[in-house]
Scaffold this motif. Structure first.
Motif, short mmCIF file in Angstrom:
data_model
loop_
_atom_site.label_atom_id
_atom_site.label_comp_id
_atom_site.label_asym_id
_atom_site.label_seq_id
_atom_site.Cartn_x
_atom_site.Cartn_y
_atom_site.Cartn_z
N GLU A 18 0.85 -1.19 0.00
CA GLU A 18 0.00 0.00 0.00
C GLU A 18 0.88 1.23 0.00
N ASN A 19 0.35 2.34 -0.53
CA ASN A 19 1.12 3.59 -0.51
C ASN A 19 0.24 4.79 -0.15
N ARG A 20 -0.84 4.53 0.57
CA ARG A 20 -1.70 5.63 1.03
C ARG A 20 -1.11 6.31 2.25
N ASN A 21 -0.56 5.53 3.17
CA ASN A 21 0.00 6.07 4.41
C ASN A 21 1.36 6.70 4.21
N PHE A 22 2.09 6.22 3.25
CA PHE A 22 3.42 6.74 2.98
C PHE A 22 3.77 6.48 1.52
N GLN A 23 4.05 7.53 0.79
CA GLN A 23 4.45 7.42 -0.61
C GLN A 23 5.94 7.12 -0.65
N GLY A 24 6.30 6.03 -1.26
CA GLY A 24 7.70 5.64 -1.34
C GLY A 24 8.37 6.17 -2.59
N ALA A 25 9.30 5.40 -3.10
CA ALA A 25 10.13 5.83 -4.23
C ALA A 25 9.68 5.20 -5.55
N GLU A 26 8.38 5.11 -5.73
CA GLU A 26 7.85 4.47 -6.93
C GLU A 26 8.43 5.08 -8.22
N GLU A 27 8.45 6.39 -8.29
CA GLU A 27 8.95 7.06 -9.50
C GLU A 27 10.43 6.78 -9.72
N LEU A 28 11.20 6.76 -8.66
CA LEU A 28 12.63 6.49 -8.77
C LEU A 28 12.87 5.08 -9.31
N PHE A 29 12.11 4.11 -8.80
CA PHE A 29 12.22 2.74 -9.32
C PHE A 29 11.92 2.71 -10.81
N GLN A 30 10.84 3.36 -11.20
CA GLN A 30 10.45 3.36 -12.62
C GLN A 30 11.51 4.04 -13.48
N GLN A 31 12.11 5.11 -12.98
CA GLN A 31 13.17 5.80 -13.73
C GLN A 31 14.37 4.89 -13.97
#
Length: 65
Positions: A18-31
């Motif tokens: 889940e990423n509602r409580n804390f937004q992680g590094a999703e964009e960094l992984f995708q980059q």
């Protein structure tokens, strides 16, 4: 530390409960070419919300606040 380790070892697929409580590094992984899957699991959301509410000192220490 988890993000850095996953990038260092070029983990190709990241599954996030889940990423509602804390937004992680999703964009960094995708980059960096990793596939990111966010399950948005209601039990994970509840567990994280309850933990953060019950232990804000531990949570803030863990995320570097």
């Amino acid at each position: 530390m988890c993000t850095g380790t996953a990038l260092l070892f070029r983990i190709p697929r990241i599954v996030i409960g889940e990423n509602r409580n804390f937004q992680g590094a999703e964009e960094l992984f995708q980059q960096h070419g990793a596939s990111v899957v966010v399950l948005d699991d209601s039990e994970c959301v509840r567990l994280m919300r309850d933990f953060i509410g019950a232990h804000p000192d531990l949570w803030n220490e863990d995320i570097g606040k």
